[in-house]
Write an enzyme that holds these catalytic residues in place. Structure first.
Site, PDB file in Angstrom:
ATOM      1  CG  MET A   1      -2.208   0.459   1.282  1.00 34.63           C
ATOM      2  SD  MET A   1      -3.494   0.024   0.179  1.00 34.63           S
ATOM      3  CE  MET A   1      -3.493  -1.727   0.052  1.00 34.63           C
ATOM      4  N   GLY A   4       5.240   1.727  -3.147  1.00 32.30           N
ATOM      5  CA  GLY A   4       5.997   1.743  -4.393  1.00 32.30           C
ATOM      6  C   GLY A   4       6.268   0.358  -4.954  1.00 32.30           C
ATOM      7  CG  ASP A  72       0.955  -4.920  -9.648  1.00 28.41           C
ATOM      8  OD1 ASP A  72       1.732  -4.984  -8.673  1.00 28.41           O
ATOM      9  OD2 ASP A  72       0.234  -3.925  -9.865  1.00 28.41           O
ATOM     10  CD  GLU A  73      -2.184  -5.042  -5.974  1.00 28.11           C
ATOM     11  OE1 GLU A  73      -1.999  -5.699  -4.925  1.00 28.11           O
ATOM     12  OE2 GLU A  73      -2.280  -3.805  -5.982  1.00 28.11           O
ATOM     13  CD  GLN A  75      -1.624  -8.729  -2.853  1.00 29.89           C
ATOM     14  OE1 GLN A  75      -0.611  -8.760  -3.527  1.00 29.89           O
ATOM     15  NE2 GLN A  75      -2.378  -7.649  -2.767  1.00 29.89           N
ATOM     16  CB  CYS A 129       4.566   5.449   9.790  1.00 32.38           C
ATOM     17  SG  CYS A 129       3.330   5.511  11.103  1.00 32.38           S
ATOM     18  CB  CYS A 132       5.650   8.090  13.990  1.00 36.40           C
ATOM     19  SG  CYS A 132       6.273   6.579  13.229  1.00 36.40           S
ATOM     20  CB  CYS A 161       5.882   2.182  11.633  1.00 38.94           C
ATOM     21  SG  CYS A 161       5.472   2.881  13.234  1.00 38.94           S
ATOM     22  CB  CYS A 164       1.832   4.043  14.282  1.00 46.04           C
ATOM     23  SG  CYS A 164       3.131   5.125  14.885  1.00 46.04           S
TER      24      CYS A 164
HETATM   25 ZN    ZN Z   1       4.605   5.035  12.997  1.00 41.09          ZN
END
Ligand code: ZN
Length: 183
Positions: A1, A4, A72-73, A75, A129, A132, A161, A164
């Protein structure tokens, strides 16, 4: 997400094209958020691609001249994609897959663990993130839903991250009582 992944896939595919290698790019059909027959990154880089429902379809579409296969994608293609990638690589093709390794709860997103294990090279790209500013490798879902995947709902997620990221609680399965001796 927003990390890149697709951009990195496109960059590598374009380099193969400059190297005059025949390339083919595939993506699961359910990912039609930007364009049906193109792989498009968040920053609007794009590549022509063939949408597929199942990983085996790559074999039907495969041109004998193809040297590099991009997916691509990955998953979203299910467990069979591992065997398909292995078969292609064993034929001497270069296989470049981009995919999300964790779902929004931070759990491994099958079949990524299997693909990561058999790949010769793994590059983890990180987003930033939004809380933060540290490197982020998780997707925080900000739109509640019982589905594991909300395709095309880019604004339903934000990059976070480990610190968070707040995993949504796993819904408890309602206790099943089976009373065989009900009177
Ligand atoms: Zn964070």
């Amino acid at each position: 997400m927003f990390s890149g992944k697709t951009e990195e896939l496109i960059r590598r595919i374009k380099r193969a094209v400059y190297g005059k290698q025949k390339v083919q790019v595939f993506k699961p059909k359910l990912d039609n958020r930007y364009d049906d027959t193109q792989v498009v990154s968040h920053s609007q880089l794009r590549l022509v691609s063939t949408p597929i429902d199942r990983a085996e379809e790559i074999f039907y579409h495969l041109d004998p001249e193809t040297k590099v296969v991009g997916i691509d994608e990955v998953q979203f293609l299910g467990p069979d994609v591992v065997q398909v990638c292995e078969a292609l690589a064993s034929r001497g093709l270069r296989v470049i897959c981009a995919g999300l390794d964790q779902d929004y709860r931070g759990r491994p997103f099958e079949p990524m663990p299997q693909l990561l294990a058999v790949a010769e090279y793994v590059t983890k790209v990180h987003a930033i993130c939004v809380v933060c500013g540290n490197p982020a490798n998780r997707s925080q879902r900000i739109t509640p839903s019982p589905e594991r995947v909300l395709v095309g709902a880019a604004d339903a997620y934000e990059a976070r991250c480990r610190k968070c990221h707040v995993p949504e609680p796993v819904e408890a399965t309602p206790p099943q009582t089976l009373d065989l001796f009900e009177k």
